[in-house]
Scaffold this motif. Structure first.
Motif, PDB file in Angstrom:
ATOM      1  N   GLU A 153      -5.269  -5.456   9.465  1.00 50.19           N
ATOM      2  CA  GLU A 153      -4.669  -4.651  10.415  1.00 50.19           C
ATOM      3  C   GLU A 153      -4.913  -3.102  10.486  1.00 50.19           C
ATOM      4  OE1 GLU A 153      -3.079  -6.152  13.114  1.00 50.19           O
ATOM      5  OE2 GLU A 153      -3.076  -8.269  12.254  1.00 50.19           O
ATOM      6  N   PRO A 154      -4.820  -2.541  11.674  1.00 48.95           N
ATOM      7  CA  PRO A 154      -5.020  -1.060  11.753  1.00 48.95           C
ATOM      8  C   PRO A 154      -3.561  -0.503  11.119  1.00 48.95           C
ATOM      9  CG  PRO A 154      -4.533  -1.729  13.892  1.00 48.95           C
ATOM     10  CD  PRO A 154      -4.593  -3.075  13.114  1.00 48.95           C
ATOM     11  N   GLY A 155      -3.849   0.980  10.806  1.00 54.74           N
ATOM     12  CA  GLY A 155      -2.692   1.572  10.156  1.00 54.74           C
ATOM     13  C   GLY A 155      -2.989   2.383   8.905  1.00 54.74           C
ATOM     14  N   PRO A 156      -3.384   1.682   7.788  1.00 54.81           N
ATOM     15  CA  PRO A 156      -3.804   2.285   6.594  1.00 54.81           C
ATOM     16  C   PRO A 156      -4.983   3.084   6.557  1.00 54.81           C
ATOM     17  CG  PRO A 156      -3.093   0.053   6.274  1.00 54.81           C
ATOM     18  CD  PRO A 156      -3.140   0.290   7.704  1.00 54.81           C
ATOM     19  N   SER A 157      -5.045   4.231   5.957  1.00 57.10           N
ATOM     20  CA  SER A 157      -6.461   4.992   5.719  1.00 57.10           C
ATOM     21  C   SER A 157      -7.372   4.279   5.234  1.00 57.10           C
ATOM     22  CB  SER A 157      -5.632   6.303   5.107  1.00 57.10           C
ATOM     23  OG  SER A 157      -5.549   6.190   3.807  1.00 57.10           O
ATOM     24  N   ALA A 158      -8.668   4.792   5.162  1.00 51.24           N
ATOM     25  CA  ALA A 158      -9.843   4.214   4.651  1.00 51.24           C
ATOM     26  C   ALA A 158      -9.559   4.545   2.922  1.00 51.24           C
ATOM     27  CB  ALA A 158     -10.955   4.935   4.948  1.00 51.24           C
ATOM     28  N   GLU A 159      -8.944   5.571   2.527  1.00 52.80           N
ATOM     29  CA  GLU A 159      -8.583   5.746   1.120  1.00 52.80           C
ATOM     30  C   GLU A 159      -7.775   4.620   0.467  1.00 52.80           C
ATOM     31  OE1 GLU A 159      -6.741   8.675  -2.007  1.00 52.80           O
ATOM     32  OE2 GLU A 159      -6.847   9.412  -0.064  1.00 52.80           O
ATOM     33  N   THR A 160      -6.572   4.437   1.462  1.00 53.74           N
ATOM     34  CA  THR A 160      -5.635   3.307   0.915  1.00 53.74           C
ATOM     35  C   THR A 160      -6.328   1.944   1.056  1.00 53.74           C
ATOM     36  OG1 THR A 160      -3.887   4.637   1.953  1.00 53.74           O
ATOM     37  CG2 THR A 160      -3.575   2.211   1.691  1.00 53.74           C
ATOM     38  N   ARG A 161      -6.925   1.720   2.168  1.00 52.91           N
ATOM     39  CA  ARG A 161      -7.923   0.248   2.050  1.00 52.91           C
ATOM     40  C   ARG A 161      -8.501   0.074   0.916  1.00 52.91           C
ATOM     41  NH1 ARG A 161      -7.286  -2.097   7.002  1.00 52.91           N
ATOM     42  NH2 ARG A 161      -6.708  -0.760   8.553  1.00 52.91           N
ATOM     43  N   GLU A 162      -9.514   1.221   0.640  1.00 50.80           N
ATOM     44  CA  GLU A 162     -10.316   0.924  -0.662  1.00 50.80           C
ATOM     45  C   GLU A 162      -9.545   0.593  -1.997  1.00 50.80           C
ATOM     46  OE1 GLU A 162     -13.665   3.645  -2.955  1.00 50.80           O
ATOM     47  OE2 GLU A 162     -12.737   4.297  -1.041  1.00 50.80           O
ATOM     48  N   ARG A 163      -8.215   1.658  -2.050  1.00 50.73           N
ATOM     49  CA  ARG A 163      -7.682   1.401  -3.337  1.00 50.73           C
ATOM     50  C   ARG A 163      -6.885   0.023  -3.406  1.00 50.73           C
ATOM     51  NH1 ARG A 163      -4.428   6.342  -2.384  1.00 50.73           N
ATOM     52  NH2 ARG A 163      -2.525   5.129  -2.674  1.00 50.73           N
TER      53      ARG A 163
END
Length: 331
Positions: free
Chosen positions: A28-38
């Motif tokens: 889903e949309p919302g989290p940043s690319a950095e958060t997704r990676e972590r």
């Protein structure tokens, strides 16, 4: 003790909230690319696997399509593979329930109902129209592979009479005049193909010859032996399904009767058996991908769009010519 990693464990490892983890894992949309990676890195390190059942229940819908199939039918296996592809694209999971020697259609359908499937896709069922109507009162039903008369269910089926027509036209075009038919036994699908043969052979002005068969290779072997014991062997045989045709060819091979040199053989279903190099069977193709696509669309349109009007799609099959047919033998 259950040590399976949970959503909270992933959140703790990634240093984010469980809500963020949930959004990332659902795409889903919302989290940043950095958060997704972590989050994805933490999930991978922990070996986290989402609880699909809990997720479906949380959304108050099962998103499950129940599929009834005959485990012994290779064409059903192909249909199921295509149904999985289409269901996945529509956001649904598939539950399978099989027919076996000791497990009949009623029990297999009851299993799907016990799993609380939202709709049922029945592959070549033998249930009566009345039984289909009773089932449709409980859950949306899509019948694949046969006509359903006035039953209030959706139907996706090939024009089996056109398929048999194509087989006979091919053989007649090669010069065959003595064309036998090995029957598929009991069941709605076999009955339609049998009627198709009778109509086509009568229209061609030829004499009908129907041999008892069934649904298995063993039944095809028995039919082949009956033909071999007859006074005059036909120059060509159309079988009600590929398994019968394979058994028929086996009986001829063991008796030293060449296919197609002495007898041409045509199957029906164009299953994986027909495509094997050492069988190379001419067979009627029903377009499994199209049947699966239409069946899933029929179910999803009822569940997601609220369609209530009965839907039926009739697809015209086509003949795939391979090495099991040739011009008739001449002494």
């Amino acid at each position: 003790m259950d040590r399976r990693p949970r959503l909270a464990d992933v959140a703790a490892r990634a240093g984010v909230s469980t809500a963020s983890v949930s959004l990332v894992l659902r795409g889903e949309p919302g989290p940043s690319a950095e958060t997704r990676e972590r989050v994805l890195e933490a999930a991978g390190q922990l070996g986290y696997r989402a609880d699909r059942t809990a997720s479906l229940l949380a959304r108050r819908r099962r998103h499950l399509l129940g599929v009834l199939l005959d485990v012994r039918n290779p064409f059903h296996a192909e249909l199921v593979e295509e149904i999985h592809v289409e269901a996945d694209q529509a956001g649904y999971e598939v539950v399978l329930s099989t027919l076996t020697r000791g497990r009949d259609e009623h029990r297999a359908i009851e299993t799907l109902l016990d799993f609380r499937c939202e709709a049922l896709l029945l592959l070549g069922p033998d249930s009566s129209e009345e039984a289909l109507d009773r089932l449709a009162a409980q859950v949306p039903v899509v019948v694949v592979g046969r006509a359903v008369g006035k039953a209030q269910v959706d139907a996706i089926r090939p024009a089996d009479d056109a398929g048999v027509d194509a087989a006979l036209l091919h053989l007649i075009g090669l010069g065959h005049l003595r064309i036998a038919f090995v029957d598929g036994g009991q069941g709605a699908v076999a009955a339609v193909r049998r009627r198709g043969y009778r109509r086509a052979i009568r229209r061609a002005g030829l004499v009908a010859s129907i041999v008892a068969g069934g649904r298995t290779e063993e039944a095809g072997v028995r039919a082949g032996r009956r033909l071999l014991a007859s006074q005059e062997l036909p120059t060509a045989v159309v079988a009600s399904n590929d398994r019968l045709a394979v058994g028929l060819m086996d009986a001829f091979l063991r008796a030293g009767v060449d296919v197609p040199g002495r007898v041409s053989v045509v199957g029906y279903d164009d299953s994986i058996l027909a495509r094997l190099a050492h069988i190379d069977l001419t067979s009627v193709n029903q377009d499994a991908p199209a049947q699966a696509r239409n069946a899933v669309l029929a179910a999803v349109s009822r569940l997601d769009e609220g369609r209530t009007i009965r839907y039926e799609a009739v697809q015209v099959p086509h003949l795939v010519v391979r090495g099991s047919t040739a011009a008739p033998f001449s002494s």
